[in-house]
Design an enzyme around this catalytic site. Structure first.
Site, mmCIF file in Angstrom:
data_model
loop_
_atom_site.group_PDB
_atom_site.id
_atom_site.type_symbol
_atom_site.label_atom_id
_atom_site.label_comp_id
_atom_site.label_asym_id
_atom_site.label_seq_id
_atom_site.Cartn_x
_atom_site.Cartn_y
_atom_site.Cartn_z
ATOM 1 N N TYR A 105 0.872 -1.175 0.000
ATOM 2 C CA TYR A 105 0.000 0.000 0.000
ATOM 3 C C TYR A 105 0.909 1.225 0.000
ATOM 4 O O TYR A 105 1.410 1.653 1.025
ATOM 5 C CB TYR A 105 -0.915 -0.030 1.227
ATOM 6 C CG TYR A 105 -1.832 1.162 1.363
ATOM 7 C CD1 TYR A 105 -2.393 1.767 0.248
ATOM 8 C CD2 TYR A 105 -2.155 1.667 2.614
ATOM 9 C CE1 TYR A 105 -3.246 2.847 0.376
ATOM 10 C CE2 TYR A 105 -3.013 2.748 2.758
ATOM 11 C CZ TYR A 105 -3.546 3.342 1.629
ATOM 12 O OH TYR A 105 -4.390 4.424 1.756
ATOM 13 N N ASP A 168 -2.325 -1.276 -3.906
ATOM 14 C CA ASP A 168 -2.680 0.099 -4.262
ATOM 15 C C ASP A 168 -1.377 0.889 -4.343
ATOM 16 O O ASP A 168 -0.760 1.197 -3.330
ATOM 17 C CB ASP A 168 -3.615 0.664 -3.190
ATOM 18 C CG ASP A 168 -3.978 2.117 -3.423
ATOM 19 O OD1 ASP A 168 -3.490 2.701 -4.407
ATOM 20 O OD2 ASP A 168 -4.757 2.660 -2.610
#
Length: 274
Positions: A105, A168
């Site tokens: 992330y 992400d």
């Protein structure tokens, strides 16, 4: 094998919105989440048949990642081994016999690019971490291969393990990857600096699996909660599965599952022979 990655924007909230229904339906070999926004003990997530690995941020209700895998890995590590970065629970690495699997992330550069300089340092350190993983791994885990095994021939050296990375990445790589590129050039996630770092990552030996199979497709994985962005499909593609170039020919399918609700992101999928 089937892999799923999903920024759930708070796993406890996502569970209330049907996370387990999708999880069970997907039946992935490995299922990853980002932005779990929880601490240990705040959720008892029962996933029969899966080994669970969590990396929590020190700050409560912030960041965090998780991996759920049917096959037990040979080893598990958390973070990059750099204290500056490892307070936010952003990276988990699993080692299997034939490959490494990482969920990440990436830090957001935030409003007015307040965290852009930190993001640049993160990008450099993350890439260095990946390249270190790709180094030839001798039987002896410490020291230089040539020094520890001076008589070892080139043919006898262990092969490098490829890497699969998902998560992400908080960047739209090209103008094809967001609805309004001209209006977002100076905004977090589409600055020249962030895009250049992502290009550097790909150029160092990684393949964007979705773009590899769908070179011209405009499809997004994140939509703002404001202005009915998802309803209008005014989105960004910022979630990725990357593979080492050495295994890109093993990619069978890569999809963005836009019909799955429960977060401001949708899940992404990679099917690969490995």
């Amino acid at each position: 094998m089937k892999f799923i990655s999903w920024n759930v924007n708070g796993i406890r909230a996502c569970v209330k919105k049907g996370f387990l229904d999708f999880f069970n339906e997907a039946d992935a070999d490995i299922f990853c989440i980002q932005e779990s926004k929880m601490q240990e003990g705040q959720l008892d997530l029962e996933l029969p048949g899966y080994h669970q690995y969590w990396n929590y941020a020190v700050k409560k209700g912030y960041s965090g990642t998780g991996i759920f895998t049917k096959e037990e890995p040979l080893s598990v590590s958390y973070g990059l081994g750099i204290e500056e970065h490892d307070q936010e629970g952003r990276v988990i690495t699993l080692e299997f016999e034939n490959y490494y699997f990482i969920t990440v992330y990436t830090p957001n550069s935030q409003s007015e690019l307040a965290r852009l300089s930190y993001r640049m340092k993160w990008e450099e350190d993350f890439l260095a971490y990946l390249k270190k993983l790709e180094e030839t791994k001798p039987v002896i885990f410490c020291g230089d291969l040539k020094e520890s095994q001076p008589s070892l021939t080139q043919e006898a050296k262990p092969k490098k393990k490829p890497i699969i990375i998902c998560g992400d990445f908080n960047v739209a790589a090209t103008e094809l990857d967001l609805k309004n590129p001209k209006n977002n050039v100076k905004n977090a996630g589409f600055t020249p600096e962030e895009r250049e770092k992502f290009k550097t990552l790909l150029d160092s030996g990684f393949t964007d699996s979705y773009r590899y199979l769908h070179p011209d497709t405009e499809k997004y994985s994140w939509w703002s909660y404001r202005f009915k962005a998802r309803e209008r499909n005014a989105g960004w593609r910022i979630d990725y599965f990357l593979t080492s170039d050495s295994i890109k020919d093993k990619i069978k399918d890569a999809e963005i599952l836009t019909d799955v609700m429960g977060s401001d992101h949708c899940p992404i999928e990679l099917d690969i022979d490995i």
